[in-house]
Structure formats: C-alpha cells, structure tokens
Design a protein around this motif. Structure first.
Motif, PDB file in Angstrom:
ATOM      1  N   SER A  90      -2.220 -12.077  -0.957  1.00 14.40           N
ATOM      2  CA  SER A  90      -1.898 -10.594  -1.073  1.00 14.40           C
ATOM      3  C   SER A  90      -0.312 -10.585  -1.521  1.00 14.40           C
ATOM      4  O   SER A  90      -0.236  -9.724  -2.290  1.00 14.40           O
ATOM      5  CB  SER A  90      -2.220 -10.047   0.261  1.00 14.40           C
ATOM      6  N   THR A  91       0.299 -11.365  -0.782  1.00 14.00           N
ATOM      7  CA  THR A  91       1.862 -11.243  -1.076  1.00 14.00           C
ATOM      8  C   THR A  91       2.039 -11.726  -2.715  1.00 14.00           C
ATOM      9  O   THR A  91       2.830 -10.964  -3.475  1.00 14.00           O
ATOM     10  CB  THR A  91       2.501 -12.223  -0.243  1.00 14.00           C
ATOM     11  N   LEU A 144      -0.253 -11.191  -5.113  1.00 16.04           N
ATOM     12  CA  LEU A 144      -0.530  -9.940  -6.045  1.00 16.04           C
ATOM     13  C   LEU A 144       0.268  -8.693  -5.756  1.00 16.04           C
ATOM     14  O   LEU A 144       0.307  -8.150  -6.822  1.00 16.04           O
ATOM     15  CB  LEU A 144      -2.055  -9.777  -5.421  1.00 16.04           C
ATOM     16  N   GLY A 145       0.855  -8.596  -4.750  1.00 15.33           N
ATOM     17  CA  GLY A 145       1.582  -7.374  -4.509  1.00 15.33           C
ATOM     18  C   GLY A 145       0.644  -6.341  -4.186  1.00 15.33           C
ATOM     19  O   GLY A 145       0.944  -5.211  -3.825  1.00 15.33           O
ATOM     20  N   TYR A 146      -0.546  -6.788  -3.906  1.00 12.76           N
ATOM     21  CA  TYR A 146      -1.482  -5.731  -3.029  1.00 12.76           C
ATOM     22  C   TYR A 146      -2.472  -6.622  -2.309  1.00 12.76           C
ATOM     23  O   TYR A 146      -2.415  -7.822  -2.394  1.00 12.76           O
ATOM     24  CB  TYR A 146      -2.185  -4.841  -4.214  1.00 12.76           C
ATOM     25  N   ASP A 147      -3.429  -5.798  -1.315  1.00 10.83           N
ATOM     26  CA  ASP A 147      -4.260  -6.612  -0.656  1.00 10.83           C
ATOM     27  C   ASP A 147      -5.341  -7.219  -1.616  1.00 10.83           C
ATOM     28  O   ASP A 147      -6.069  -6.769  -2.337  1.00 10.83           O
ATOM     29  CB  ASP A 147      -5.072  -5.643   0.137  1.00 10.83           C
ATOM     30  N   LEU A 184      -9.043  -6.276  -2.447  1.00 11.18           N
ATOM     31  CA  LEU A 184      -9.308  -5.366  -3.145  1.00 11.18           C
ATOM     32  C   LEU A 184      -9.935  -5.678  -4.373  1.00 11.18           C
ATOM     33  O   LEU A 184     -10.699  -5.141  -5.244  1.00 11.18           O
ATOM     34  CB  LEU A 184      -7.906  -4.645  -3.873  1.00 11.18           C
ATOM     35  N   ASP A 204     -13.047  -3.414  -5.981  1.00  6.21           N
ATOM     36  CA  ASP A 204     -12.771  -2.507  -7.087  1.00  6.21           C
ATOM     37  C   ASP A 204     -12.926  -3.477  -8.396  1.00  6.21           C
ATOM     38  O   ASP A 204     -12.072  -4.398  -8.783  1.00  6.21           O
ATOM     39  CB  ASP A 204     -11.121  -1.926  -6.960  1.00  6.21           C
ATOM     40  N   ALA A 251      -9.889  -3.853 -10.509  1.00  3.07           N
ATOM     41  CA  ALA A 251      -9.028  -4.847 -10.316  1.00  3.07           C
ATOM     42  C   ALA A 251      -9.128  -6.387 -10.631  1.00  3.07           C
ATOM     43  O   ALA A 251      -8.548  -6.981 -10.893  1.00  3.07           O
ATOM     44  CB  ALA A 251      -8.591  -4.617  -8.904  1.00  3.07           C
ATOM     45  N   TYR A 311      -7.387  -8.833 -12.857  1.00  2.00           N
ATOM     46  CA  TYR A 311      -6.912 -10.132 -12.397  1.00  2.00           C
ATOM     47  C   TYR A 311      -7.594 -11.307 -13.181  1.00  2.00           C
ATOM     48  O   TYR A 311      -6.801 -12.373 -13.548  1.00  2.00           O
ATOM     49  CB  TYR A 311      -7.269 -10.336 -10.810  1.00  2.00           C
TER      50      TYR A 311
END
Length: 159
Positions: free
Chosen positions: A133-134, A136-139, A142, A146, A149, A153
């Motif tokens: 998550s860190t 990626l900058g998001y959980d 996700l 989604d 998303a 990725y």
C-alpha cells in the motif's frame, strides 16, 4: 458469414493468439495485453486465502512462474494470512529478483491475504499489505475492488 460464425471465428483466433490456458487464465508474456490479463485476474480474485483453486490460478497469472518452477504454501489458520511461493530451482537468486509486482497483484486480488513470501535457495523476498500500500500510494486491496485500478496497475507493470 453470419454474426455467430464471425464471432466464433474471432474467438478462436483470440484464443489461439492470446495464450489462454485450459482453465481460461491468461499467461504472463503471452502477448494477450495488460487489459486482458487484468480482466482474467479480476475474474479469479477471491475473498479468502484458503480458496486453494483460486489462489493457485492467481499465483500462475501474477507472474511467479517467470522465475522458475515453484510450489506454494498457504497459512490460513491465524493472522497474518500468508502465501509462500517456494521456488524449486530459481533461474536467478531470489535476493536479485524483484517480486514486487506479482506479490502486489496477489495482495490486491486475495482480500484477506496479509503477506507474500518468496523463498528459493538461501534467498527470501517478503511483501506485506502495508508495504504494498505504501509503494502504491493507496490501499493495495483497491486492486481487488476496482477493475480500473487493477487494469492501470497491470498496464504500468508491463511497461
């Protein structure tokens, strides 16, 4: 030619050129494209680390096979829930291989997976859901919630 015959012909050509396996999964590097790979990962995502057949399919699709032959072990009785990929004879040392992309895909597409470990020879790689998550900058979860998303990725990882 009827619409049905045309559709069947196009489907047969796509399967022949796309690199699908018998179970319908799309193999990494098959030329199938990032969107098709993401769609296949999406179709096989699961809520449970203990869903053996889904997890095995996702491991195959995530890209661990590029490093050599492997077996997997699942820790599902107590948290943290883990996936361990044991490389039988790594093509290169585990310590010299970045498994971030396939590990991130696994953490994103298996809802309750907390950690991915890759073992081979004397080397080890570990990625937790917090670390992914860190990065990626998001959980990371996700990716399993989604489709856009996940597609984004996978596309960025294949560039």
């Amino acid at each position: 030619m009827t619409k049905h015959a045309l559709a069947a012909g196009l489907l047969a050509a796509a399967i022949g050129l796309g690199g699908c396996t018998a179970d319908g999964s799309i193999q990494v590097g098959s030329g199938a494209g990032a969107a098709a790979r993401a769609d296949s990962l999406w179709a096989n995502r699961t809520d449970w680390t203990g869903d053996n057949s889904k997890v095995i399919g996702l491991v195959r699709q995530a890209g661990f096979g590029d490093a050599g032959t492997y077996t997997i072990a699942l820790a599902t009785k107590a948290m943290p829930y883990q996936l361990t990929v044991n490389l039988d004879d790594p093509e290169k040392p585990v310590s010299a291989t970045d498994f971030t992309v396939p590990a991130t895909i696994m953490l994103g597409t298996v809802a309750n997976l907390d950690e991915v470990r890759v073992l081979g020879g004397a080397g080890q790689f570990t990625l937790t859901k917090a670390e992914a998550s860190t990065g990626l900058g998001y959980d990371v979860k996700l990716l399993g919630k989604d489709l856009s998303a996940l597609r984004s990725y996978v596309a960025s990882a294949e560039d």
